[in-house]
Motif scaffolding. Structure first.
Motif, PDB file in Angstrom:
ATOM      1  N   HIS A 101       0.463  -2.388  24.304  1.00 45.18           N
ATOM      2  CA  HIS A 101      -0.673  -2.642  24.953  1.00 45.18           C
ATOM      3  C   HIS A 101      -0.212  -2.650  26.431  1.00 45.18           C
ATOM      4  O   HIS A 101      -1.152  -2.430  27.503  1.00 45.18           O
ATOM      5  CB  HIS A 101      -1.319  -4.024  24.572  1.00 45.18           C
ATOM      6  N   PHE A 115     -10.524  -3.173  12.054  1.00 48.06           N
ATOM      7  CA  PHE A 115     -10.172  -2.335  13.056  1.00 48.06           C
ATOM      8  C   PHE A 115      -9.943  -1.051  12.325  1.00 48.06           C
ATOM      9  O   PHE A 115      -8.930  -0.612  11.823  1.00 48.06           O
ATOM     10  CB  PHE A 115      -8.996  -2.821  13.871  1.00 48.06           C
ATOM     11  N   LYS A 131       2.449   3.358   1.497  1.00 49.39           N
ATOM     12  CA  LYS A 131       2.785   3.766   3.097  1.00 49.39           C
ATOM     13  C   LYS A 131       2.886   2.459   4.335  1.00 49.39           C
ATOM     14  O   LYS A 131       3.444   2.626   5.225  1.00 49.39           O
ATOM     15  CB  LYS A 131       2.200   4.833   3.604  1.00 49.39           C
ATOM     16  N   ASP A 176      -1.245 -12.469  23.960  1.00 50.50           N
ATOM     17  CA  ASP A 176      -0.785 -11.410  23.247  1.00 50.50           C
ATOM     18  C   ASP A 176      -0.032 -10.246  24.109  1.00 50.50           C
ATOM     19  O   ASP A 176      -0.422  -9.464  24.519  1.00 50.50           O
ATOM     20  CB  ASP A 176      -1.801 -10.783  22.496  1.00 50.50           C
ATOM     21  N   LYS A 211       0.790  -0.927  -0.056  1.00 50.50           N
ATOM     22  CA  LYS A 211       0.078   0.001   0.092  1.00 50.50           C
ATOM     23  C   LYS A 211       0.741   1.455   0.037  1.00 50.50           C
ATOM     24  O   LYS A 211       0.432   2.128   0.336  1.00 50.50           O
ATOM     25  CB  LYS A 211      -0.814   0.073   1.237  1.00 50.50           C
TER      26      LYS A 211
END
Ligand SMILES: CCCCCCC[C@@H](O)CC(=O)SCCNC(=O)CCNC(=O)[C@H](O)C(C)(C)COP(=O)(O)OP(=O)(O)OC[C@H]1O[C@@H](n2cnc3c(N)ncnc32)[C@H](O)[C@@H]1OP(=O)(O)O
Length: 308
Positions: free
Chosen positions: A212, A260, A125, A207, A123
């Protein structure tokens, strides 16, 4: 389109991923359910206690269908690398998730995962990689579920060798692409608060990406503080659908699609809006505090109850 350092898409496509196994116990199923907010509003919620406790003396716990995504995550213990593709792991974002469910999961077990590359896109970028994971119950050899996970690697695009951006997909239709949200009032709306500690709890399901949990990593990635795992947000949204549309029966879920659209900060309130289109539930989740849509997609269900 710039040519980047030695990445050969054809080499990546021929890459053979090692098969993996994932063993889980009831404790993992329960930890996952708590991580996606089950029983957070009401510890004796009739719809949700069955995910975390042997309610009414039941022999087995029930498992949320989005637990399936953990199987695919377990297939990448060393990150989402492809031979020759260089990128900064801290800039990786989860783009989409598609899950097909073939049978309910036992509350403990062992699965065998086979991974393949389902798509690769330049894509400019960013590079977008789609992985497909088929998970088989180890004992019976039965196919339990299939995950297709899309990762969005900011800064890793520009590897196309011609003026035409490189794009490969194993599928005719991109099942997890953006969904058209109806203009009508939603059939159901469900509001749920994530906790400030939500990502710290959810990460224990496997994860451990520091995006996070680590404020410094989050800043480098472009966020004011650690963000919520995309799969945690998806877990909240699908729980809302099970509650509002499936009358609490997780086994009605046939497949799940989600893109998302924007990050969520732990502690924000999620509003999941749902529309019915026959056996398809179109949904979007918004963050109440910022009035922004963070996730959209659809869930196909086996059948809807007669009252709908
Ligand atoms: C088992 C495996 C699990 C994987 C686990 C991953 C590890 C986890 O720990 C990581 C996480 O959970 S990260 C948290 C969850 N994800 C997010 O918060 C990302 C939210 N989305 C965004 O920020 C932007 O949509 C963003 C940045 C993604 C894109 O926004 P823009 O840069 O503005 O993109 P845009 O210019 O609109 O589009 C460029 C091209 O990319 C396609 N695209 C856009 N959003 C996409 C998305 N979410 N998924 C896939 N493709 C996407 C567009 O279609 C566009 O392509 P084209 O030019 O061909 O139309």
């Amino acid at each position: 389109m710039a040519e980047s350092s030695g990445f050969d898409p054809q080499l990546a496509l021929s890459h053979k991923f090692p098969e993996t196994t994932y063993t889980y116990t009831e404790r993992d199923s329960v930890l996952y359910a708590l991580g996606v907010g089950a029983c957070a509003r009401d510890a004796v919620d009739d719809d949700e206690l069955k995910y975390v406790y042997h309610a009414n003396g039941e022999q087995f716990l029930q498992v949320l269908p989005t637990f399936a995504a953990l199987f695919s995550l377990a297939s990448f213990p060393n990150g989402f690398n492809l031979p020759g593709l260089e990128y900064d792991q801290r800039l990786l974002l989860h783009g989409q998730q598609y899950i097909e469910l073939y049978r309910p999961f036992p509350s403990s077990g062992c699965v065998h995962n086979k991974v393949s590359l389902a798509g690769l896109h330049d894509k400019g970028k960013a590079a977008i990689i789609e992985y497909e994971t088929k998970s088989y119950e180890k004992e019976s050899g039965q196919l339990l579920c299939m995950n297709r996970s899309t990762v969005f690697l900011r800064g890793a695009g520009g590897f196309s060798k011609s003026s035409q951006p490189y794009s490969y997909s194993n599928y005719q239709t991109d099942k997890a692409s953006t969904v058209k949200i109806p203009k009508t009032h939603p059939f159901a709306v469900f509001e749920d608060s994530t906790q400030p500690s939500q990502a710290l709890l959810y990460r224990l399901s496997g994860d451990y990406n520091p995006l996070h949990s680590d404020p410094m990593v989050a800043k480098i990635a472009g966020f004011s503080r650690p963000i919520l795992h995309g799969l945690c947000t998806l877990g909240f949204a699908v729980r809302a659908i099970i509650k509002c549309i499936c009358k609490g029966d997780p086994n009605l879920i046939k497949s799940i699609t989600g893109r998302f659209l924007l990050h969520v900060y732990p502690g924000e309130t999620l509003i999941t809006e749902m529309w019915l289109d026959d056996l398809r539930v179109i949904y979007q989740a918004k963050v109440k505090e910022r009035n922004r849509t963070v996730l959209s997609g659809y869930v196909d269900v086996h059948r809807l109850t007669s009252s709908l």
